[in-house]
Design a protein around this motif. Sequence first.
Motif, PDB file in Angstrom:
ATOM      1  N   ALA A 175      66.478  -5.185  71.941  1.00  0.00           N
ATOM      2  CA  ALA A 175      66.193  -4.227  70.877  1.00  0.00           C
ATOM      3  C   ALA A 175      64.721  -3.827  70.878  1.00  0.00           C
ATOM      4  O   ALA A 175      64.378  -2.643  70.689  1.00  0.00           O
ATOM      5  N   ALA A 176      63.848  -4.797  71.084  1.00  0.00           N
ATOM      6  CA  ALA A 176      62.415  -4.501  71.101  1.00  0.00           C
ATOM      7  C   ALA A 176      62.056  -3.587  72.271  1.00  0.00           C
ATOM      8  O   ALA A 176      61.268  -2.643  72.127  1.00  0.00           O
ATOM      9  N   LEU A 177      62.647  -3.847  73.433  1.00  0.00           N
ATOM     10  CA  LEU A 177      62.374  -3.010  74.600  1.00  0.00           C
ATOM     11  C   LEU A 177      62.924  -1.604  74.408  1.00  0.00           C
ATOM     12  O   LEU A 177      62.286  -0.621  74.799  1.00  0.00           O
ATOM     13  N   ASP A 178      64.102  -1.501  73.795  1.00  0.00           N
ATOM     14  CA  ASP A 178      64.671  -0.174  73.521  1.00  0.00           C
ATOM     15  C   ASP A 178      63.741   0.637  72.624  1.00  0.00           C
ATOM     16  O   ASP A 178      63.560   1.847  72.826  1.00  0.00           O
ATOM     17  N   ARG A 179      63.155  -0.022  71.635  1.00  0.00           N
ATOM     18  CA  ARG A 179      62.250   0.689  70.737  1.00  0.00           C
ATOM     19  C   ARG A 179      60.997   1.160  71.484  1.00  0.00           C
ATOM     20  O   ARG A 179      60.516   2.276  71.261  1.00  0.00           O
ATOM     21  N   ILE A 180      60.490   0.319  72.384  1.00  0.00           N
ATOM     22  CA  ILE A 180      59.319   0.710  73.174  1.00  0.00           C
ATOM     23  C   ILE A 180      59.652   1.894  74.073  1.00  0.00           C
ATOM     24  O   ILE A 180      58.886   2.863  74.169  1.00  0.00           O
ATOM     25  N   LEU A 181      60.814   1.836  74.748  1.00  0.00           N
ATOM     26  CA  LEU A 181      61.199   2.916  75.651  1.00  0.00           C
ATOM     27  C   LEU A 181      61.430   4.218  74.894  1.00  0.00           C
ATOM     28  O   LEU A 181      61.102   5.299  75.385  1.00  0.00           O
ATOM     29  N   THR A 182      61.997   4.112  73.699  1.00  0.00           N
ATOM     30  CA  THR A 182      62.175   5.307  72.876  1.00  0.00           C
ATOM     31  C   THR A 182      60.824   5.924  72.536  1.00  0.00           C
ATOM     32  O   THR A 182      60.636   7.149  72.607  1.00  0.00           O
ATOM     33  N   GLY A 183      59.867   5.078  72.187  1.00  0.00           N
ATOM     34  CA  GLY A 183      58.527   5.575  71.901  1.00  0.00           C
ATOM     35  C   GLY A 183      57.890   6.233  73.115  1.00  0.00           C
ATOM     36  O   GLY A 183      57.191   7.261  72.988  1.00  0.00           O
ATOM     37  N   ARG A 184      58.139   5.668  74.290  1.00  0.00           N
ATOM     38  CA  ARG A 184      57.594   6.251  75.518  1.00  0.00           C
ATOM     39  C   ARG A 184      58.185   7.644  75.749  1.00  0.00           C
ATOM     40  O   ARG A 184      57.480   8.606  76.062  1.00  0.00           O
ATOM     41  N   THR A 185      59.519   7.747  75.593  1.00  0.00           N
ATOM     42  CA  THR A 185      60.192   9.026  75.820  1.00  0.00           C
ATOM     43  C   THR A 185      59.770  10.065  74.795  1.00  0.00           C
ATOM     44  O   THR A 185      59.528  11.235  75.131  1.00  0.00           O
ATOM     45  N   GLU A 186      59.666   9.643  73.528  1.00  0.00           N
ATOM     46  CA  GLU A 186      59.317  10.592  72.472  1.00  0.00           C
ATOM     47  C   GLU A 186      57.872  11.057  72.562  1.00  0.00           C
ATOM     48  O   GLU A 186      57.516  12.102  72.006  1.00  0.00           O
ATOM     49  N   ARG A 187      57.025  10.293  73.247  1.00  0.00           N
ATOM     50  CA  ARG A 187      55.632  10.709  73.382  1.00  0.00           C
ATOM     51  C   ARG A 187      55.466  11.857  74.365  1.00  0.00           C
ATOM     52  O   ARG A 187      54.528  12.671  74.236  1.00  0.00           O
ATOM     53  N   THR A 188      56.375  11.949  75.338  1.00  0.00           N
ATOM     54  CA  THR A 188      56.213  12.946  76.396  1.00  0.00           C
ATOM     55  C   THR A 188      56.109  14.369  75.856  1.00  0.00           C
ATOM     56  O   THR A 188      55.215  15.126  76.277  1.00  0.00           O
ATOM     57  N   PRO A 189      56.985  14.811  74.923  1.00  0.00           N
ATOM     58  CA  PRO A 189      56.816  16.173  74.395  1.00  0.00           C
ATOM     59  C   PRO A 189      55.458  16.391  73.735  1.00  0.00           C
ATOM     60  O   PRO A 189      54.890  17.492  73.839  1.00  0.00           O
ATOM     61  N   ALA A 190      54.937  15.354  73.075  1.00  0.00           N
ATOM     62  CA  ALA A 190      53.632  15.492  72.427  1.00  0.00           C
ATOM     63  C   ALA A 190      52.522  15.660  73.465  1.00  0.00           C
ATOM     64  O   ALA A 190      51.578  16.443  73.276  1.00  0.00           O
ATOM     65  N   ASP A 217      40.817  12.169  83.323  1.00  0.00           N
ATOM     66  CA  ASP A 217      40.387  13.475  82.831  1.00  0.00           C
ATOM     67  C   ASP A 217      41.233  13.988  81.662  1.00  0.00           C
ATOM     68  O   ASP A 217      40.716  14.723  80.802  1.00  0.00           O
ATOM     69  N   LEU A 218      42.525  13.588  81.638  1.00  0.00           N
ATOM     70  CA  LEU A 218      43.421  14.270  80.708  1.00  0.00           C
ATOM     71  C   LEU A 218      44.291  13.371  79.840  1.00  0.00           C
ATOM     72  O   LEU A 218      44.686  13.782  78.748  1.00  0.00           O
ATOM     73  N   LEU A 219      44.614  12.151  80.279  1.00  0.00           N
ATOM     74  CA  LEU A 219      45.679  11.404  79.619  1.00  0.00           C
ATOM     75  C   LEU A 219      45.238  10.137  78.904  1.00  0.00           C
ATOM     76  O   LEU A 219      46.002   9.587  78.103  1.00  0.00           O
ATOM     77  N   ASN A 220      44.067   9.641  79.191  1.00  0.00           N
ATOM     78  CA  ASN A 220      43.602   8.419  78.526  1.00  0.00           C
ATOM     79  C   ASN A 220      43.196   8.706  77.075  1.00  0.00           C
ATOM     80  O   ASN A 220      42.993   9.863  76.700  1.00  0.00           O
ATOM     81  N   PRO A 221      43.061   7.661  76.245  1.00  0.00           N
ATOM     82  CA  PRO A 221      42.613   7.870  74.866  1.00  0.00           C
ATOM     83  C   PRO A 221      41.311   8.667  74.814  1.00  0.00           C
ATOM     84  O   PRO A 221      40.381   8.426  75.589  1.00  0.00           O
ATOM     85  N   GLY A 222      41.300   9.641  73.917  1.00  0.00           N
ATOM     86  CA  GLY A 222      40.132  10.490  73.779  1.00  0.00           C
ATOM     87  C   GLY A 222      40.132  11.715  74.658  1.00  0.00           C
ATOM     88  O   GLY A 222      39.270  12.597  74.511  1.00  0.00           O
ATOM     89  N   ARG A 223      41.111  11.813  75.580  1.00  0.00           N
ATOM     90  CA  ARG A 223      41.194  12.968  76.465  1.00  0.00           C
ATOM     91  C   ARG A 223      42.180  13.992  75.899  1.00  0.00           C
ATOM     92  O   ARG A 223      42.980  13.668  75.006  1.00  0.00           O
ATOM     93  N   PRO A 224      42.186  15.212  76.392  1.00  0.00           N
ATOM     94  CA  PRO A 224      42.969  16.288  75.757  1.00  0.00           C
ATOM     95  C   PRO A 224      44.474  16.050  75.682  1.00  0.00           C
ATOM     96  O   PRO A 224      45.125  16.547  74.758  1.00  0.00           O
ATOM     97  N   GLY A 225      45.044  15.305  76.639  1.00  0.00           N
ATOM     98  CA  GLY A 225      46.488  15.129  76.649  1.00  0.00           C
ATOM     99  C   GLY A 225      46.967  13.796  76.119  1.00  0.00           C
ATOM    100  O   GLY A 225      48.140  13.444  76.297  1.00  0.00           O
ATOM    101  N   TYR A 226      46.105  13.044  75.450  1.00  0.00           N
ATOM    102  CA  TYR A 226      46.527  11.724  74.971  1.00  0.00           C
ATOM    103  C   TYR A 226      47.359  11.846  73.700  1.00  0.00           C
ATOM    104  O   TYR A 226      47.077  12.653  72.823  1.00  0.00           O
ATOM    105  N   ALA A 227      48.420  11.033  73.637  1.00  0.00           N
ATOM    106  CA  ALA A 227      49.225  10.915  72.417  1.00  0.00           C
ATOM    107  C   ALA A 227      49.580   9.451  72.237  1.00  0.00           C
ATOM    108  O   ALA A 227      49.914   8.752  73.210  1.00  0.00           O
ATOM    109  N   ASN A 228      49.523   8.955  71.040  1.00  0.00           N
ATOM    110  CA  ASN A 228      49.814   7.549  70.760  1.00  0.00           C
ATOM    111  C   ASN A 228      51.320   7.308  70.783  1.00  0.00           C
ATOM    112  O   ASN A 228      52.117   8.236  70.673  1.00  0.00           O
TER     113      ASN A 228
END
Length: 281
Positions: free
Chosen positions: A89-104, A155-166
């Motif tokens: 269950a914990a892993l499913d929640r993490i994977l869901t968060g990973r998938t839902e972050r992509t559109p952001a 350049d783009l995906l790490n925290p503080g860069r233009p494409g980062y999403a939590n």
Amino acid sequence: MRIDLHTHSAASDGTDTPGDLVRAAAVAGLDVVALTDHDAMSGWAEAARAADEVGITLVPGLEISTRLGRRGVHLLGYLPDPTYPPLVAALDRILTGRTERTPAIVAALRGYGIDITEDDVRREAGGSVAAGRPHVADALVRMGIARDRTQAFDDLLNPGRPGYANRYATPLEEMIGLVVAAGGVTVIAHPWGRSGRSVLDEAALARLKDVGLAGIEVDHQDHSPAERAELRGIARDLDLVVTGSSDHHGLGKVDHDLGVHTTDPEQYERLLSLASPPTHR
């Protein structure tokens, strides 16, 4: 005996199938390899079949996204029961968060002027259980926006860069408890390569040992020789297992060739001895 305890397949963000990864490990002269895909155990069966074929020992594992305070920490879990419901269950929640972050992430990059789509990312994800930042990075490389994954992240995906999403990550102490309850063994991945010593200093590692942490990954490309020596001393003082590994991602990560760092056989045997029958049985 050559032992590599941290590798990734296309079931997460590597570029080799689980079977091809194990076969490549044998060709590289490894005797033991752990498959530790991100937040996923889906590659274990294929990897085990390949290990039997080529005569190499497979250690089933995974690299889990967790959080300590406000910082991300990656936790390696070895030999847990893959059917333990709270862990699943914990892993499913993490994977869901990973998938839902992509559109952001895609929306943020488009707002920054980069014409990337979710379909671009899905094509890169292929057989992965969840599209994530590495697949966004691969799409950016294919588009000619970045030279490689490293540049895309920097350049783009790490925290503080233009494409980062939590996104969601399980609290570290909670996840250590879940893996241990599932009969597994936990090791902090590249403790000073990702989070820095300010997050995972000796006092923090001592507290984590008290809740079940077994070891730390010392020999890793993200650690300098001086950092490895210091971490080895901390592990000795705290009586933690010391591991070494490649963090291999196939073509997805440069300078992380299989076996570039390895685990001492005595440390490996100690790690195995710490695995136990799941407490839920």
